[in-house]
Design an enzyme around this catalytic site. Structure first.
Site, mmCIF file in Angstrom:
data_model
loop_
_atom_site.group_PDB
_atom_site.id
_atom_site.type_symbol
_atom_site.label_atom_id
_atom_site.label_comp_id
_atom_site.label_asym_id
_atom_site.label_seq_id
_atom_site.Cartn_x
_atom_site.Cartn_y
_atom_site.Cartn_z
ATOM 1 N N ASP A 132 0.726 -1.067 0.084
ATOM 2 C CA ASP A 132 0.100 0.090 0.122
ATOM 3 C C ASP A 132 0.926 1.145 -0.103
ATOM 4 O O ASP A 132 2.083 1.049 0.231
ATOM 5 C CB ASP A 132 -0.956 0.022 1.194
ATOM 6 C CG ASP A 132 -2.282 0.758 0.904
ATOM 7 O OD1 ASP A 132 -2.143 1.954 0.590
ATOM 8 O OD2 ASP A 132 -3.303 0.104 1.026
ATOM 9 N N HIS A 209 -3.304 3.097 -4.616
ATOM 10 C CA HIS A 209 -2.879 3.117 -3.497
ATOM 11 C C HIS A 209 -1.240 2.519 -3.637
ATOM 12 O O HIS A 209 -0.682 1.700 -3.078
ATOM 13 C CB HIS A 209 -3.470 1.957 -2.514
ATOM 14 C CG HIS A 209 -4.479 2.376 -1.821
ATOM 15 N ND1 HIS A 209 -4.518 2.833 -0.632
ATOM 16 C CD2 HIS A 209 -5.924 2.398 -2.260
ATOM 17 C CE1 HIS A 209 -5.670 3.244 -0.276
ATOM 18 N NE2 HIS A 209 -6.367 2.967 -1.016
ATOM 19 N N GLU A 265 -10.273 2.598 -4.328
ATOM 20 C CA GLU A 265 -9.946 4.106 -3.972
ATOM 21 C C GLU A 265 -9.002 4.510 -5.136
ATOM 22 O O GLU A 265 -8.066 5.388 -4.627
ATOM 23 C CB GLU A 265 -9.597 4.184 -2.608
ATOM 24 C CG GLU A 265 -10.700 3.715 -1.667
ATOM 25 C CD GLU A 265 -10.109 4.043 -0.061
ATOM 26 O OE1 GLU A 265 -10.987 4.461 0.594
ATOM 27 O OE2 GLU A 265 -9.042 3.410 0.192
#
Ligand code: ACM
Length: 447
Positions: A132, A209, A265
């Protein structure tokens, strides 16, 4: 047999409150573990009679779960286990737990303690969030900068990093905090889990990410500059070469049916002004950036499928259209999972409304809880979760199971992780295992 014996000997230190004798006697029952044809996968029958305890199951996992139940009886009743017959089988084949080791790195011993905990509650899938923006945690031989730099931050914890400029540093920097798993570490954890009947599913985040990758390999971003973008450039073929090389090493380490590719996201902002991404949109006759993400996910999925693996993604991968074969992990509530099941896709339910174990557990977190990310998911809420809500019986068959997630932005210590995991993970384990679970009072009493 060797696995079960090793587990019993290891667990005899208190986790499984029994000791072992060389021979049965007046007060020492014989324990029989019998494999027998028939019965659902992972099911077992536990029969406790005077002088004799028998666990019968169609597979090794069932024997293992029979022993877990025996251990729980022993824990409650001490050495005088009541005569009882239990016939039991899981409701779902996927009973998962996710741990984020990017925001705060956890060593392999920590991970193995979580696996012990999972086994106790008959959970069987460990989703390992390995990469991440806050740090890359798995050794990839072809790309050493991922673990020489992107695994290290000059801040002791996530908050310092996040609010202090989101920088990484070289592992030799005196202030370096973080870490990663060597490929030997990964193999050790995968084997440790296997012996506990837990499959480890790695997650390698893409295309968003990914700040940590693009800081050290900026040529894979739209701007080409480090510390600028969070998303891979989809117009650039080098992006696919990089990700496929990484995934090649990943599938060599993890025998799991599934590989999780993230997909959540992704802001897609850099794509809107990137000539290469816009060229890709025209060449592939795509409508917009959501379809560009779908193009990307389909391409990675084909690559995985050609190597015998299946893809899992977070529910955002639905947005530009998905293939029939992708499995959706529903996290923004259950809506994504419901939509995917209605389309006939396989679904794992981990809605943040019920399954986010990093959320607060009380309505007075300032007074009663360690600093956290927010939200409110008390144990009663977890226990009340109905993974079949809003689904017809045909659609219900698309639900593979449930999963609890611990994101670790604010969770730096073992004690804090345990505080978040329990008893909520036990409640979720029961959602995943038991069909007739209704009585929260009974659950509380047993806890
Ligand atoms: C997620 O919580 N972003 C999957």
């Amino acid at each position: 047999k060797a696995d079960l014996e090793a587990w019993m000997r290891r667990s005899g230190d208190g986790f499984f409150p029994v000791s072992f004798a060389e021979a049965a006697g007046d007060d020492i029952p014989v324990l029989y573990l019998l494999l027998a044809e028939g019965g659902a996968p992972e099911s077992y029958r536990l029969d406790v009679a005077r002088g004799k305890i028998t666990v019968t199951a169609p597979d090794a996992a069932g024997l293992f779960y029979g022993l877990q139940s025996l251990g729980q009886l022993a824990e409650r009743c001490g050495r005088r286990i009541p005569a009882v017959v239990i016939e039991d089988a899981p409701r779902f084949g996927y009973r998962g737990f996710m741990l984020d080791v990017s925001r705060h790195f956890r060593d392999k011993e920590f991970v193995e303690r979580q696996l012990d905990l999972m086994a106790r509650y008959k959970l069987n899938r460990f989703h390992w969030h390995l990469t991440d923006g806050a740090g890359w945690r798995i050794e990839i031989k072809k790309y050493p900068a991922l673990t020489d730099i992107a695994a290290w931050r000059p801040y002791p914890d996530w908050e310092g990093w996040n609010f202090g400029g989101k920088r990484y540093c070289h592992r030799d920097d005196p202030a370096a905090a973080g870490g990663y798993y060597t490929q030997d570490d990964i193999r050790e954890v995968v084997e440790y889990a296997r012996a506990l009947h837990i499959e480890v599913i790695p997650e390698i985040e893409m295309p968003g990410h990914s700040e940590e990758v693009l800081a050290v390999y900026p040529e894979l971003s739209c701007s080409g500059k480090p510390y600028t973008d969070s998303d891979f450039c989809i117009g650039n073929e080098q992006t696919f070469e990089f990700l496929e090389s990484v995934l090649s090493e990943v599938i060599g380490l993890f025998p799991s049916e599934y590989i999780h590719i993230g997909g959540d996201e992704c802001p897609k902002q850099s794509w809107t002004s990137c000539p290469a991404c816009q060229q890709r949109i025209r060449n592939e006759r795509l409508e917009h950036e959501n379809e560009l993400q779908s193009y990307f996910v389909h391409r990675i999925e084909k690559w995985l499928n050609a190597r015998g693996r299946n893809l899992i993604g977070w529910d955002e991968i639905l947005e530009g259209g998905i293939s029939k074969t992708a499995t959706i992990m529903s996290w923004r509530g259950a809506d994504g999972g419901v939509a995917a099941a209605k389309a006939g896709n396989q679904v794992i339910m981990t809605p943040n409304t019920h399954c986010y174990l990093d959320y607060f557990q009380t309505q007075e977190p300032e007074r009663l809880e360690p600093l956290g990310i927010g939200g409110y998911v008390p144990v009663r809420k977890v226990y009340s979760f109905d993974p079949y809500d809003r689904l017809s019986s045909a659609e219900q068959s698309c639900i593979q199971g449930v999963q609890g997630n611990i994101w670790t932005e604010y969770i730096a210590s073992f004690a804090h992780a345990q505080h978040m995991a329990l008893p909520r993970l036990a409640a979720l384990a029961e959602v995943g295992w038991a069909c007739d679970r209704r009585d929260f009072g009974d659950f509380t009493r047993r806890m």
